[in-house]
Write an enzyme that holds these catalytic residues in place. Structure first.
Site, short mmCIF file in Angstrom:
data_model
loop_
_atom_site.label_atom_id
_atom_site.label_comp_id
_atom_site.label_asym_id
_atom_site.label_seq_id
_atom_site.Cartn_x
_atom_site.Cartn_y
_atom_site.Cartn_z
N HIS A 1 0.87 -1.20 0.00
CA HIS A 1 0.00 0.00 0.00
C HIS A 1 0.89 1.23 0.00
O HIS A 1 1.75 1.40 0.88
CB HIS A 1 -0.88 -0.03 1.24
CG HIS A 1 -1.94 1.01 1.31
ND1 HIS A 1 -3.13 0.93 0.61
CD2 HIS A 1 -2.00 2.16 2.02
CE1 HIS A 1 -3.88 2.00 0.89
NE2 HIS A 1 -3.22 2.76 1.75
N ASP B 1 0.89 5.17 0.18
CA ASP B 1 0.07 6.34 0.54
C ASP B 1 0.66 7.60 -0.07
O ASP B 1 1.76 8.02 0.28
CB ASP B 1 0.02 6.50 2.07
CG ASP B 1 -0.93 5.51 2.72
OD1 ASP B 1 -0.54 4.87 3.70
OD2 ASP B 1 -2.06 5.37 2.21
N MET C 1 -11.89 4.25 5.07
CA MET C 1 -10.92 4.74 6.04
C MET C 1 -11.44 4.51 7.45
O MET C 1 -12.57 4.91 7.77
CB MET C 1 -10.67 6.24 5.85
CG MET C 1 -9.97 6.66 4.57
SD MET C 1 -8.31 5.97 4.39
CE MET C 1 -7.50 6.63 5.84
N GLY D 1 -5.33 1.98 11.50
CA GLY D 1 -5.47 1.45 12.86
C GLY D 1 -5.63 -0.05 12.92
O GLY D 1 -6.18 -0.58 13.90
C1 DX5 Z 1 -3.57 7.14 6.46
C2 DX5 Z 1 -3.19 6.09 5.41
C3 DX5 Z 1 -3.10 4.71 5.99
C4 DX5 Z 1 -2.05 4.60 7.10
C5 DX5 Z 1 -2.21 3.29 7.85
O1 DX5 Z 1 -3.94 8.33 5.81
O2 DX5 Z 1 -4.12 6.07 4.35
O3 DX5 Z 1 -2.81 3.79 4.94
O4 DX5 Z 1 -0.76 4.66 6.52
O5 DX5 Z 1 -1.26 3.29 8.89
P1 DX5 Z 1 -1.60 2.55 10.28
O6 DX5 Z 1 -1.80 1.09 9.93
O7 DX5 Z 1 -0.38 2.77 11.14
O8 DX5 Z 1 -2.85 3.18 10.83
ZN ZN Z 2 -3.83 4.42 2.89
#
Ligand code: DX5
Ligand code: ZN
Length: 226
Positions: free
Chosen positions: A33, A35, A137, A178
């Site tokens: 993934h 970001d 999300m 999370g």
């Molecule tokens: C937040 C991102 C997520 C985040 C997840 O805006 O879209 O993909 O990186 O990270 P964790 O798993 O630490 O919440």
């Molecule tokens: Zn993400």
């Protein structure tokens, strides 16, 4: 149906992204993934097409690009050329979501649409036929390491009911934010088929073990009784 685990590079050591990506892949990650943040849609700035192209030359698993950018359409061709497998845009960031998703598909990548915690499912009702993934999300976007928002679980359940059982031609439900062994079970039990995990994987001294724990928690939650 095995839930896919997609480690988020946002939590990786940016000083050695290639090694971190290869470590996640070797550790059993199904997708990677990525970001992408523009400092406008979210108050953070991260990676661009060049990083995706560098990763494409190294890892073989799908690159799941999450565009947290305002008006993403102009960026789509560059991410497609860079080798993105999936490109997910936020419904909240697109003035013309239907047309944007059409153009993501025309760019030759798999199209996804994402919803922030406060955005109702209704926002994607008229584009579900255009996407292969709906990202829900479970944190407010912009940063890793945040606490899972359980109030989003009913939305995951409602989307599962709306799409029907997972299967060919049915969009993936990706839950992002999370995810830990505890929340992985809840998200999978609600109907998620892809779990994004940043800090739970890259914050662990043993990413392979972390991925296995997430997968086991998801499997436990989706095991049919009896
Ligand atoms: C937040 C991102 C997520 C985040 C997840 O805006 O879209 O993909 O990186 O990270 P964790 O798993 O630490 O919440
Ligand atoms: Zn993400």
């Amino acid at each position: 149906m095995t839930v896919k685990i997609a480690p988020s590079l946002l939590a990786a050591d940016f000083g050695c992204l290639r090694e971190e990506a290869l470590r996640a892949q070797a550790g059993g990650a199904d997708w990677l993934h990525v970001d992408v943040m523009d400092g406008r849609f979210v108050p953070n700035l991260t990676l661009g097409p060049a990083a995706v192209a560098a990763l494409r030359g190294r890892v073989t698993i799908p690159l799941d690009v999450h565009l947290m950018v305002e008006d993403p359409l102009p960026l789509v061709p560059a991410f497609a050329r860079a080798g993105a497998t999936l490109v997910t845009v936020h419904a909240e960031a697109c003035r013309h979501l239907h047309g944007t998703l059409q153009q993501v598909r025309e760019a030759g990548v798999r199209a996804g649409v994402a919803l922030n915690p406060a955005t109702p499912l209704q926002a994607v009702e008229h584009v579900l036929h255009l996407v292969e993934l709906v990202l829900l999300m479970t944190v407010n976007p912009g940063f890793g390491g945040q606490a899972f928002l359980p109030e989003v679980l009913p939305k995951v359940e409602a989307l599962r009911r709306r799409l029907g059982p997972p299967g060919p031609g049915v969009p993936e439900i990706e839950v992002d934010g999370g995810i830990t062994p505890e929340t992985a079970g809840r998200a999978a039990g609600a109907g998620a088929t892809v779990l994004v995990a940043g800090s739970a994987v890259f914050g662990s001294p043993d990413p392979a073990r972390a991925i296995a724990e997430l997968r086991a928690a998801a499997a436990q939650a989706t095991r049919s009784p009896g």
